[in-house]
Design an enzyme around this catalytic site. Structure first.
Site, PDB file in Angstrom:
ATOM      1  N   HIS A 129     -46.555 -12.072  35.280  1.00 42.56           N
ATOM      2  CA  HIS A 129     -46.628 -13.471  35.528  1.00 42.56           C
ATOM      3  C   HIS A 129     -47.310 -14.152  34.484  1.00 42.56           C
ATOM      4  O   HIS A 129     -48.183 -15.421  34.864  1.00 42.56           O
ATOM      5  CB  HIS A 129     -47.700 -13.505  36.839  1.00 42.56           C
ATOM      6  CG  HIS A 129     -47.484 -12.472  37.819  1.00 42.56           C
ATOM      7  ND1 HIS A 129     -46.492 -12.840  38.807  1.00 42.56           N
ATOM      8  CD2 HIS A 129     -47.885 -11.323  38.193  1.00 42.56           C
ATOM      9  CE1 HIS A 129     -46.346 -11.802  39.826  1.00 42.56           C
ATOM     10  NE2 HIS A 129     -47.352 -10.815  39.309  1.00 42.56           N
ATOM     11  N   LYS A 171     -46.115 -29.050  10.542  1.00 39.53           N
ATOM     12  CA  LYS A 171     -45.340 -28.180  11.388  1.00 39.53           C
ATOM     13  C   LYS A 171     -44.369 -27.079  10.749  1.00 39.53           C
ATOM     14  O   LYS A 171     -43.914 -27.291   9.710  1.00 39.53           O
ATOM     15  CB  LYS A 171     -44.288 -29.026  12.135  1.00 39.53           C
ATOM     16  CG  LYS A 171     -45.090 -30.248  13.203  1.00 39.53           C
ATOM     17  CD  LYS A 171     -45.638 -29.163  14.411  1.00 39.53           C
ATOM     18  CE  LYS A 171     -44.846 -28.641  15.490  1.00 39.53           C
ATOM     19  NZ  LYS A 171     -44.018 -29.479  15.941  1.00 39.53           N
ATOM     20  N   ASN A 204     -41.794 -24.707  12.525  1.00 42.62           N
ATOM     21  CA  ASN A 204     -41.245 -24.489  13.892  1.00 42.62           C
ATOM     22  C   ASN A 204     -40.275 -23.342  13.932  1.00 42.62           C
ATOM     23  O   ASN A 204     -39.745 -22.773  13.195  1.00 42.62           O
ATOM     24  CB  ASN A 204     -40.441 -25.645  14.314  1.00 42.62           C
ATOM     25  CG  ASN A 204     -41.383 -26.978  14.640  1.00 42.62           C
ATOM     26  OD1 ASN A 204     -42.345 -26.996  14.870  1.00 42.62           O
ATOM     27  ND2 ASN A 204     -40.528 -28.103  14.011  1.00 42.62           N
ATOM     28  N   GLU A 254     -35.706 -20.852  19.337  1.00 44.00           N
ATOM     29  CA  GLU A 254     -35.169 -21.609  20.393  1.00 44.00           C
ATOM     30  C   GLU A 254     -33.765 -21.764  20.579  1.00 44.00           C
ATOM     31  O   GLU A 254     -33.299 -21.995  21.788  1.00 44.00           O
ATOM     32  CB  GLU A 254     -36.091 -23.114  20.046  1.00 44.00           C
ATOM     33  CG  GLU A 254     -37.538 -23.114  20.194  1.00 44.00           C
ATOM     34  CD  GLU A 254     -37.988 -24.600  19.410  1.00 44.00           C
ATOM     35  OE1 GLU A 254     -37.385 -25.443  19.421  1.00 44.00           O
ATOM     36  OE2 GLU A 254     -38.835 -24.169  18.734  1.00 44.00           O
TER      37      GLU A 254
END
Ligand code: ARG
Length: 456
Positions: free
Chosen positions: A155, A282, A284, A289
């Site tokens: 979970h 940043k 990334n 993704e």
């Protein structure tokens, strides 16, 4: 003029041409169609439908055309509707009348099914090899830090500590099932449709079994209608790729979490991360993704094809031309994901101390507290209840669970359980997440990899 213009009085409208031409994407099948055509020509010669000289001429032309395509000099003619017509047109251009014999006893229906099976056979094996490379990389990443561990989650809540190598192997075993499925699909598709003709076979004496053997197929089709209409192999391959994509997506999601400031369990190399056009700080994890994002289209390619197939009457229908783009797309995309994700894992630095600190969260010891009570004869449900009360007390008072446990009547039994790494050490049942079970697991993984490599 198209190759079938005999019974038509006007040329095809531009709108229909634009809708129906497929050379723009099915040229991917070029070499496979040449391979199938060569086997067909040899079969025609064996059947006495071509003289040896004619066969030699045709085989030479096919090889030349293949070389033209490979070197980028093959020129599609205006009327080349698909790759099959382009090749036949060029054969006839090169060798004249003999070329007009190459399509004897053959239809584009058995021809395209043959070329597509040859393509898919190669693609499944190529993907399977790249998946095995990724499995090898996961194993290496785990071996780099054999003692590293992190919280295991259910979970997305911290549950119990697990070795890093154990965690990565969870992905590896899923990937090995993908390889197994790809190889299964390869084995099942390995049946030749060549010789089925348009749908009902031919009156001319050809031998589908001989061409099947020549093309390395396990056997020839049993039923001509099935041979030209069966696209199970495309659907199966798309499913194997889609599920593989789902696994890669899950790994991508995990990398997104691990590389976030919130988790900070890992960082990817600069060569596998991207910056922001506006935010200078940043870094990334786009690679992860995209692995996650592209899986959507892999699933879409599968469902699209299944819908295309579901309403088709026997046997060949032009709808079947729609099998190609989803297949080519999935094959290409999953290859891109696999190569980039493998590189990303290779570039990954695991932040062992941060992950260990998270896994040493004292609440992750709660199950061990209950298990030592079980060892001393307390029924598990009661042990669970007793420890649950200690947890509640710690949460309520804001004091560490360790102190609350030390003050409990069972304190002696709990000795040592809160030491760093102790809970991990205790996970020693077969297949468990601790170091003792790791060697057997690694061996089992290696064995599966070897077996699958053999089957490729
Ligand atoms: N390009 C077609 C396909 O991919 C080849 C078969 C055409 N057959 C036909 N009967 N029109 O399916």
């Amino acid at each position: 003029m198209t190759l079938w213009s005999g019974r038509f009085s006007s040329p095809m409208s531009e709108a229909l041409w634009d809708l129906s031409e497929s050379y723009s994407f099915d040229h991917v099948l070029f070499a496979f169609d040449v391979e199938g055509s060569k086997a067909h020509v040899e079969g025609l010669a064996r059947a006495g439908l071509l003289s040896d000289d004619e066969a030699t001429t045709l085989l030479g032309a096919l090889e030349r055309i293949n070389a033209e395509y490979a070197s980028g000099t093959f020129v599609r003619a205006e009327n080349d509707e698909d790759v099959h017509m382009a090749i036949e047109r060029r054969v006839t251009e090169l060798v004249g009348d003999v070329g007009a014999k190459i399509h004897t006893s053959r239809s584009r229906n058995d021809q395209v099914a043959t070329a597509l099976r040859l393509y898919t056979r190669e693609a499944t094996v190529a993907i399977a090899r790249e998946v095995l490379d990724l499995v090898g990389t996961l194993e290496e990443v785990g071996e780099r830090e054999p003692n590293a561990y992190l919280p295991g989650y259910t979970h997305l809540q911290r549950a119990q500590p697990v070795l890093l190598s154990h965690h990565l192997r969870a992905h590896a075993f899923a990937l090995l099932r993908d390889v197994d499925r790809l190889v299964d699909a390869r084995d099942r598709l390995n049946v030749s449709p060549l010789g089925a003709g348009a749908l009902a076979g031919t009156s001319l004496g050809i031998d589908p079994h001989a061409t099947a053997t020549r093309l390395g197929f396990r056997e020839a089709f049993a039923n001509s209608l099935d041979a030209v209409s069966d696209r199970d192999f495309v659907a199966e391959t798309l499913f194997a790729i889609a599920l593989l994509g789902v696994h890669l997506s899950r790994m991508g999601e995990e990398l997104v979490l691990w590389t976030s400031a919130e988790f900070n369990f890992a960082a990817l190399g600069d060569d596998f991360t991207t910056g922001s056009s506006m935010l200078p700080q940043k870094k990334n994890s786009d690679v992860a993704e995209l692995a996650r994002g592209k899986s959507g289209r892999l699933v879409g390619n599968l469902t699209g094809l299944l819908v295309t197939l579901k309403g088709l009457p026997l046997s060949y229908n032009r709808d079947l031309q729609e099998d190609k783009e989803p297949l080519f797309d999935s094959v290409r995309q999953v290859g891109l994901i696999l190569r980039a994700l493998t590189g990303a894992y290779e570039s990954m630095t695991f932040h062992g101390e941060i992950a260990r600190a998270a896994a040493d969260d004292e609440f992750l010891v709660a199950t061990d507290l209950a298990e030592v009570l079980v060892e001393s004869g307390v029924p598990f449900r009661q042990a669970h209840e007793r420890v649950g009360k200690l947890v509640a007390e710690a949460l309520k008072s804001g004091r560490p669970l360790r102190l609350v446990a030390e003050e409990s009547p069972d304190a002696k039994r709990f000795a040592g359980l809160f030491d760093s790494g102790s809970s991990l050490e205790r996970r020693r049942s077969p297949g468990a997440a601790g170091p003792q079970a790791s060697a057997a697991q690694a061996q089992r993984l290696r064995q599966s990899v070897d077996e699958l490599r053999q089957r490729l």
